[in-house]
Design an enzyme around this catalytic site. Structure first.
Site, short mmCIF file in Angstrom:
data_model
loop_
_atom_site.label_atom_id
_atom_site.label_comp_id
_atom_site.label_asym_id
_atom_site.label_seq_id
_atom_site.Cartn_x
_atom_site.Cartn_y
_atom_site.Cartn_z
N VAL A 13 -4.18 4.42 0.58
CA VAL A 13 -4.78 4.63 1.90
C VAL A 13 -5.88 5.69 1.85
CG1 VAL A 13 -4.31 5.15 4.32
CG2 VAL A 13 -2.57 4.00 2.95
N TYR A 66 0.85 -1.20 0.00
CA TYR A 66 0.00 0.00 0.00
C TYR A 66 0.88 1.24 0.00
CZ TYR A 66 1.15 0.43 4.99
OH TYR A 66 1.81 0.57 6.19
N CYS A 67 0.32 2.35 -0.48
CA CYS A 67 0.97 3.66 -0.40
C CYS A 67 -0.14 4.70 -0.27
CB CYS A 67 1.87 3.92 -1.60
SG CYS A 67 1.03 3.87 -3.21
N THR A 68 0.19 5.96 -0.36
CA THR A 68 -0.78 7.01 -0.08
C THR A 68 -1.98 6.99 -1.03
OG1 THR A 68 1.05 8.40 0.67
CG2 THR A 68 -1.08 9.48 0.32
#
Length: 327
Positions: free
Chosen positions: A225, A196-198
């Protein structure tokens, strides 16, 4: 999205947004041989419409965060989608009381995120990327003890907030990931790996890198996210701390349940804290977690050396500090 010029209200993801400003987060990997010309025209439009933000345009696509009033951001989304390449562009929308950037930047670059991979590696996400997981699917995967969760961001982003039990990357930039993977993840090649990342742009390539290195079952949180946080069903569950963002807000709430907690601690005193500041020594400018009391006590410096530095900016920012303290 439904837009009403009279009330200046926006309905998005089932949530009514009533603040005066919007923050748009988006990206798309698509061939852009005209990226330099597109960037110049894009900047002109943004400035004419008083938008602020940071946008990167590259031969491989576009990646940006833009803030403006409801009217300005609506006009911007319509403008971008007029280009057939972006008619399906996914804008993740948040609300704000004001602009979240001070200026408007649109920069042509060679990559949307700086990876600097070897030329022989096909790093085009349109050719190879991990499976997309919806927020609910990702949430369920987090509960599986056999699933390996990798944070696809930098270490300072992890420090202030992350998914429960996620592996912290020992990197300060994306280009360090390939070596870090080789040195730390070899034992997980036969496991299910999720990342996951922003907002999703980094995991598009990170998952492809993992697959190129022999990882067999790789998936990513679709929309990052930000999308997970806005999902009505999961509401950010299993996220601890705040979400680091690359604008004036620095961090935002990502868990909208009663599980929301603060996990970071003040660099100076160790008190639980989730606010980042920049060191007042301009030659350091390190971003670190600091409580308001220690910011004043240490004059916003991360070390004694920085506090005593002849170019320390604290004398010039006392007034700003006083304003923040009064809020």
């Amino acid at each position: 999205m439904e837009y009403n010029d009279i009330t200046a209200r926006c309905t998005f993801g089932g949530k009514t947004m009533s603040k005066d400003y919007r923050v748009l987060l988006y990206y798309k990997y698509v061939d852009m041989p005209d990226y330099e010309e597109y960037a110049a025209e894009h900047l002109r439009f943004c400035k004419e419409n008083e938008l602020k933000g940071r946008i990167i345009v590259a031969p491989e696509g576009i990646n940006g965060t833009v803030s403006g009033t409801v009217e300005q951001t609506e006009r911007y989304m319509n403008y971008v989608k007029q280009d057939p390449r972006f008619e399906d562009l996914w804008f993740k929308i948040d609300e704000s009381d004001e602009h979240t950037f001070k200026k408007m930047f649109v920069r042509p670059k060679q990559e949307l995120v700086t990876w600097r991979l070897d030329d022989e590696i096909d790093d085009n996400p349109n050719n190879l990327t991990g499976q997309y997981l919806s927020p609910k699917e990702f949430h369920d995967a987090l509960l599986d003890e056999d699933t390996i969760v990798i944070d696809g961001r930098n270490d300072y982003e992890y420090e202030i907030g992350h998914f429960r039990n996620a592996i912290k990357p020992g990197v300060q930039s994306s280009r360090e990931f390939p070596e870090w993977i080789d040195e730390n993840l070899e034992e997980y090649k036969d496991k299910r790996v999720i990342t996951y990342c922003t907002g999703g742009v980094r995991c598009e390539k990170l998952t492809g890198i993992l697959m190129n290195k022999g990882f067999k079952d790789v998936a990513q949180l679709h929309g990052g996210v930000v999308n997970y946080s806005q999902d009505e069903e999961v509401q950010g569950r299993l996220w601890d701390g705040k979400l680091y963002v690359f604008d004036e807000r620095i961090s935002i709430r990502a868990n909208h349940t009663d599980e929301d907690v603060v996990i970071a601690t003040c660099h100076h005193c160790g008190t639980t804290e989730d606010r980042y500041i920049n060191c007042s020594n301009p030659e350091c400018n390190r971003q670190y977690v600091c409580c308001t009391e220690c910011e004043e006590k240490h004059e916003a410096a991360c070390t004694t050396e920085c506090r005593e530095h002849p170019r320390n900016r604290w004398p010039n920012i006392k007034e700003t500090y006083a304003d923040k303290k009064a809020q």
